[in-house]
Design an enzyme around this catalytic site. Sequence first.
Site, PDB file in Angstrom:
ATOM      1  N   ARG A 111       0.894  -1.318   0.091  1.00 12.25           N
ATOM      2  CA  ARG A 111      -0.032  -0.047  -0.104  1.00 12.25           C
ATOM      3  C   ARG A 111       0.913   1.141  -0.038  1.00 12.25           C
ATOM      4  NH1 ARG A 111      -1.585   1.856   4.456  1.00 12.25           N
ATOM      5  NH2 ARG A 111      -2.485  -0.119   5.469  1.00 12.25           N
ATOM      6  N   TYR A 128     -15.103  17.132 -15.875  1.00 14.64           N
ATOM      7  CA  TYR A 128     -15.511  15.647 -15.947  1.00 14.64           C
ATOM      8  C   TYR A 128     -16.612  15.278 -14.948  1.00 14.64           C
ATOM      9  CZ  TYR A 128     -15.454  10.625 -15.427  1.00 14.64           C
ATOM     10  OH  TYR A 128     -15.637   9.087 -15.554  1.00 14.64           O
ATOM     11  N   ASP A 149      -6.264  18.769 -15.193  1.00  9.63           N
ATOM     12  CA  ASP A 149      -6.707  17.300 -15.640  1.00  9.63           C
ATOM     13  C   ASP A 149      -6.187  17.326 -17.118  1.00  9.63           C
ATOM     14  OD1 ASP A 149      -8.112  14.982 -17.021  1.00  9.63           O
ATOM     15  OD2 ASP A 149      -9.613  15.171 -15.261  1.00  9.63           O
ATOM     16  N   LYS A 154      -7.583   6.105 -19.929  1.00 10.89           N
ATOM     17  CA  LYS A 154      -7.747   6.564 -21.406  1.00 10.89           C
ATOM     18  C   LYS A 154      -6.709   6.494 -22.201  1.00 10.89           C
ATOM     19  CE  LYS A 154     -11.665   7.561 -19.346  1.00 10.89           C
ATOM     20  NZ  LYS A 154     -11.927   8.822 -18.549  1.00 10.89           N
TER      21      LYS A 154
END
Length: 402
Positions: free
Chosen positions: A53, A105, A177, A202
């Site tokens: 982690r 978004y 972004d 993406k």
Amino acid sequence: MTQSINHLETKLIHAAGNVKGDPVTGAVNTPIYLSSTFHQKSFDTFGDFDYSRSGNPTKQIVEEKIAELEGGARGLAFASGMAAISSAFFLLSAGDHVVVTKDVYGGTYRFVTEVLNKYAIDFTFVDMTDLTETAQAIQSNTKVIYMETPSNPCLNITDISALIRIAHANNCLAFVDNTFMTPLYQNPIALGADLVLHSATKFLSGHSDIIAGLAVTKTKELGEQLAFIQNSFGSILGAQDAYQLIQGIKTLGTRMKQSTKSAEKIANYLEENPIVEAVYYPGLATHPGHTIHRSQSTGDGAVLSLKLPTKEATRIFVENVRIPVFAVSLGAVESILSYPSTMSHAAMPKAEREKRGITDGLLRFSVGLEYVDDLIADFDQALTTVKNSTTNQAELLHNASF
Ligand SMILES: *Cc1c(COP(=O)(O)O)cnc(C)c1O
């Protein structure tokens, strides 16, 4: 990194130290370290890794890679784009305020309006193509200016440098972004941005196979703060997915350039077709943000949107088009046709959607790697069907009135 590596296309393949593959075995691909924990050789000094982690060697390679590609101090790989974005917002504290682009978004909109507000972090949405409106929205407690350019789905263009100047003059951090452009075409950190975010689901991964997010900070200090949040939240990218992302990034240059070239041709075709009411693509000279976009990016990207006259025309088009998948998402080898009203922006109330130009006739198209003339022929036959059926309807209405 050797000095001869100056071009991003080369870095996409060789960045992050492993110029000649894995230093231990020479394997040309990054090893996948499927290990949650790491044996510590000594009682009082621990190695680089303790628990996955907090850090994993495969994940670390993709983090170093994106940091180098974006020109930042620290990269972090998250379980999704939204995990990266929401973790970045959790750099803030109760009582702070953020200014966010109004055509952000849909998932970011939902996070800001329905999650962040519960932690007493206030927000204002503005039209970021309007610098005055943006500057006026800044309050004494504003800590972040959050931009996305080109925006989703109407491809509005924000002047990144101008907004960064406004942010820094007001002691705010500038977040960008950069999903649509990728580091191949746009480098917000070089323009002064403090934090760059990606949905690596993406273009960066590019094959519709993984969900992933990346963040890059300009400074080491901000990187440490974000790493602390990531370790606390636990929203890390797994080693297997990190490997797949590394493989996807290697072909980004070729994929992105090919899809961009096709997008340009398709945008020009659509602009000439009388049934299409509007085409949104920053590469078109008619696009209002064209000049600003060209000044801050080296490519126009592979996403465009088109507006058809009615919901019914849109339905007929979607039902008749054969090659693209009709789905959420973008940035893959296969072309993806999306309907923002019920897909990416379903989380936004209809009135808010319409204010942003997300009408019932709006379709977003992410251009893949199919042969471009096949895509154009496909669109052409579907648009002809739309044209014929609307003409038939008009005739039916006309006949019915007699
Ligand atoms: C898809 C997307 C996101 C969200 O990323 P996920 O990987 O789906 O969580 C954020 N920003 C933009 C611009 C996107 O297209």
